[in-house]
Scaffold this motif. Structure first.
Motif, mmCIF file in Angstrom:
data_model
loop_
_atom_site.group_PDB
_atom_site.id
_atom_site.type_symbol
_atom_site.label_atom_id
_atom_site.label_comp_id
_atom_site.label_asym_id
_atom_site.label_seq_id
_atom_site.Cartn_x
_atom_site.Cartn_y
_atom_site.Cartn_z
ATOM 1 N N THR A 182 0.852 -1.193 0.000
ATOM 2 C CA THR A 182 0.000 0.000 0.000
ATOM 3 C C THR A 182 0.886 1.240 0.000
ATOM 4 O O THR A 182 2.039 1.165 0.421
ATOM 5 C CB THR A 182 -0.911 0.036 1.250
ATOM 6 N N ASP A 189 -0.724 4.018 1.317
ATOM 7 C CA ASP A 189 -1.537 4.795 2.246
ATOM 8 C C ASP A 189 -0.801 4.886 3.590
ATOM 9 O O ASP A 189 -0.761 3.926 4.357
ATOM 10 C CB ASP A 189 -2.897 4.092 2.396
ATOM 11 N N ASP A 235 -1.391 6.348 6.386
ATOM 12 C CA ASP A 235 -2.161 6.137 7.625
ATOM 13 C C ASP A 235 -2.306 4.644 7.908
ATOM 14 O O ASP A 235 -2.137 4.189 9.039
ATOM 15 C CB ASP A 235 -3.551 6.777 7.520
ATOM 16 N N ARG A 236 -2.590 3.880 6.855
ATOM 17 C CA ARG A 236 -2.718 2.429 7.037
ATOM 18 C C ARG A 236 -1.372 1.809 7.393
ATOM 19 O O ARG A 236 -1.291 0.891 8.187
ATOM 20 C CB ARG A 236 -3.279 1.757 5.768
ATOM 21 N N ALA A 278 -3.448 6.115 -4.451
ATOM 22 C CA ALA A 278 -3.111 7.035 -3.344
ATOM 23 C C ALA A 278 -3.350 8.483 -3.745
ATOM 24 O O ALA A 278 -3.426 9.374 -2.899
ATOM 25 C CB ALA A 278 -1.669 6.819 -2.898
#
Ligand code: E4P
Length: 218
Positions: A7, A9, A11-12, A35
């Motif tokens: 990923t 991302d 935050d993830r 993204a």
């Protein structure tokens, strides 16, 4: 064995990194497009968020373009490992980047033959696509096991990085097969955490302890 998350991302990435098991991040053009940021921003922000390698895939279709992109990615962050496709151009670019000592390997791998070409080029990693092999009616885990056997028999040092892993059943079979690395979405990694019997057990302990408060007086 290394565990990577697939990923861009951040935050993830932060969420799953709190589990303490994330060794790095893999990306691909679809992930970066999703993204909604530029390639450089994605690579730099992921590199700032995680300790460990950040795998970044080239976009160019020609050898010179792949080599230029690979070198540029490396200049953006030291942790970058360049992902090149298992195509004629990708193998040629891999040979050039590896000759210069750039960490780089082969992705979008669907056959043991492609994995052999990657290893012969001293690829840092090879990424067979387990889930997509299953989608095509093949045996994704079986393909990875065969690549591992060939690498063992030949003494190849390229890491087998199983990719396109869709669920924990595939992940467990890959751990059992002895792969060097597995990459998966944050959701598949999170699915390693919970078990209904753990939740039930904890509810029982909490009920038994009741309102007695903290054992250390807080
Ligand atoms: C690997 O590095 C790829 O980014 C990825 O695992 C591809 O998986 P997908 O089949 O879920 O797109």
């Amino acid at each position: 064995m290394k565990l990577y998350v697939d990923t861009a991302d951040v935050d993830r990435i932060r969420d799953v990194a709190a589990l303490g098991v994330v060794d790095g991040v893999t990306t691909n053009p679809s992930i970066v497009a999703e993204a909604g940021v530029g390639y450089r921003e994605a690579v730099e922000s992921v590199a700032d968020t995680v300790d460990g390698p950040v795998f970044a895939q080239t976009i160019a279709a020609d050898v010179d373009g792949m080599v230029r992109e690979g070198r540029a990615y490396q200049a953006w962050a030291d942790e970058v490992v360049v992902k090149l496709p298992a195509t004629r151009e990708g193998f040629a670019a891999l040979a050039r980047l590896r000759a210069d000592g750039v960490p780089a390997g082969t992705t979008v791998v669907f056959s043991a033959e492609q994995a052999v070409l990657a290893a012969k080029n001293d690829a840092s990693f090879v990424a067979p696509y387990v889930g997509r092999l299953d989608d095509a009616g093949a045996d994704g885990v079986g393909a990875v096991e065969r690549i591992c056997r060939i690498y063992d028999a030949q003494g190849f040092e390229t890491d087998v990085l199983a990719a396109s892993v869709r669920n924990t059943t595939q992940a467990l079979a890959l751990y059992e097969a002895g792969v060097d690395a597995v990459t998966m979405s944050p959701d598949v990694l999170e699915a390693h955490v919970g078990h209904p019997k753990t939740a039930e057990g904890m509810a029982g302990f909490e009920a038994a302890w009741g309102d007695r408060g903290s054992p250390i007086g807080e």
